[in-house]
Every structure is written in C-alpha cells, then in structure tokens.
Design a protein around this motif. Structure first.
Motif, PDB file in Angstrom:
ATOM      1  N   GLY A  27       0.794  -1.229   0.000  1.00 53.40           N
ATOM      2  CA  GLY A  27       0.000   0.000   0.000  1.00 53.40           C
ATOM      3  C   GLY A  27       0.822   1.272   0.000  1.00 53.40           C
ATOM      4  O   GLY A  27       1.980   1.301  -0.410  1.00 53.40           O
ATOM      5  N   TYR A  28       0.234   2.334   0.535  1.00 59.84           N
ATOM      6  CA  TYR A  28       0.756   3.692   0.397  1.00 59.84           C
ATOM      7  C   TYR A  28       1.446   4.242   1.648  1.00 59.84           C
ATOM      8  O   TYR A  28       1.796   5.419   1.684  1.00 59.84           O
ATOM      9  CB  TYR A  28      -0.376   4.633  -0.006  1.00 59.84           C
ATOM     10  N   LYS A  29       1.658   3.455   2.671  1.00 62.57           N
ATOM     11  CA  LYS A  29       2.259   3.965   3.911  1.00 62.57           C
ATOM     12  C   LYS A  29       3.577   4.681   3.645  1.00 62.57           C
ATOM     13  O   LYS A  29       4.322   4.305   2.755  1.00 62.57           O
ATOM     14  CB  LYS A  29       2.491   2.825   4.890  1.00 62.57           C
ATOM     15  N   LYS A  30       3.813   5.704   4.454  1.00 58.06           N
ATOM     16  CA  LYS A  30       5.043   6.513   4.364  1.00 58.06           C
ATOM     17  C   LYS A  30       5.230   7.086   2.962  1.00 58.06           C
ATOM     18  O   LYS A  30       6.318   7.035   2.384  1.00 58.06           O
ATOM     19  CB  LYS A  30       6.257   5.736   4.830  1.00 58.06           C
ATOM     20  N   MET A  31       4.134   7.610   2.406  1.00 56.38           N
ATOM     21  CA  MET A  31       4.159   8.245   1.082  1.00 56.38           C
ATOM     22  C   MET A  31       4.686   7.287   0.008  1.00 56.38           C
ATOM     23  O   MET A  31       5.464   7.663  -0.858  1.00 56.38           O
ATOM     24  CB  MET A  31       4.952   9.555   1.104  1.00 56.38           C
TER      25      MET A  31
END
Length: 176
Positions: A27-31
């Motif tokens: 996914g998109y965690k930490k940009m």
C-alpha cells in the motif's frame, strides 16, 4: 489464481530473473516509500516487474505505462497519458489527456485529473480529489479526500478539504 507468494529474501533462491516476473503489492504507507523500497530491491536483483491493467479500464493506445503499475476497474485513461513505475490507480478515476503521473504514486478512487496535469513522485491522492487542468503536483504531496486543487503545489505540501458542516435548517425547513 494459483500464483505463489514469495518473500523478497527468498525470491532469488526460488526463482530466476530470466524466467520470472514479480509484482510488489504494498500500500501507500510513508508516502509510498515502503513499496518503493521493495520495488527497487526486486529490480536490483534483475527481475522484471509485471503490471496489471483491469480489462474494464478504458485506456488509449497512445498512453504509456511503467512497471509494477496496478490499474483497477473503471479507470478512464485518456490519450497521451504517461503513468510512471510502481503506481496504483484504484477504481473509477479519470486521468485527462496529456497528463503525467510520476513514479511510486497512489491514486485512490474517483479522482479527477484534468488534462495536461503533471503529478510528481511519491504522491498520495485521496478519494474524490479533483485537479484543475495544466497544473503540477510536486513530489511527496498528500492530497486529501475531496480536495479541489486549482494551483500547482510545492514539494511535501498537504491539502485537506474542509468537512461539510450541517445546515442551520433541517431538511423539512429547507422545503425540499
């Protein structure tokens, strides 16, 4: 679908880069930087990274797609769009003609990117965000759900839409 899931550290032991494609499903965690790190690690091992464009996505033959791109159903990708490596477009987006989406981006559902926009690298875009035509979104910007972007941004800016406040009248008082 009968395909194996293999840990990154086991990939070169179990599979040869000459006959195996990989896909980084993170996914998109930490940009998006966690997905970027794994993508770069697998690429450095010599593997080709596969992309998936859902058959119910509408794409132009003049559009270009990078590696490790995942485009869900009901996306409309207009002519001359370029989508960079390791980028995810969730369901139901519209990407206008001549727009460019950078590497390591995550575009949530029902986003409207008008024509000739440029979205930088490591950008996250929330549900129902809208971009005016011909603007640039700088690297590492976070565009929140429902945001309306009418001007170009600076790196790492965050845009959060205001929450809708209840009316002082109830539905009966509005005469609806």
């Amino acid at each position: 679908y009968g395909m194996p899931l293999v840990a990154v550290e086991d990939l070169p032991i179990r599979h040869s880069p000459d006959d195996t494609e990989a896909f980084v499903a993170i996914g998109y965690k930490k940009m998006n930087k966690i997905r970027q790190s794994v993508y770069e690690e697998i690429k450095s091992l010599g593997f080709v990274l596969a992309s998936f464009i859902h058959p119910r996505a509408s794409t132009s033959t003049t559009s270009e797609f990078g590696e490790n791109v995942f485009i869900f159903e009901e996306n409309t990708i207009q002519p001359y769009v370029k989508i960079g490596n390791n980028t995810v477009l969730w369901s139901g987006n519209h990407v206008g003609h001549h727009s460019v989406i950078g590497d390591h981006c995550f575009i949530s559902s029902h986003v409207v990117v008008s024509g000739s926009c440029k979205i930088g690298n490591n950008v996250f875009v929330g549900v129902n965000a809208t971009f005016h035509d011909s603007l640039e979104i700088a690297d590492e910007c976070l565009i929140g759900a429902g945001a309306l972007i009418t001007k170009s941004t600076k790196p790492k800016e965050v845009f959060l839409a205001s929450r809708t406040k209840p009316s002082t009248k109830d539905s009966e008082g509005l005469g609806f």
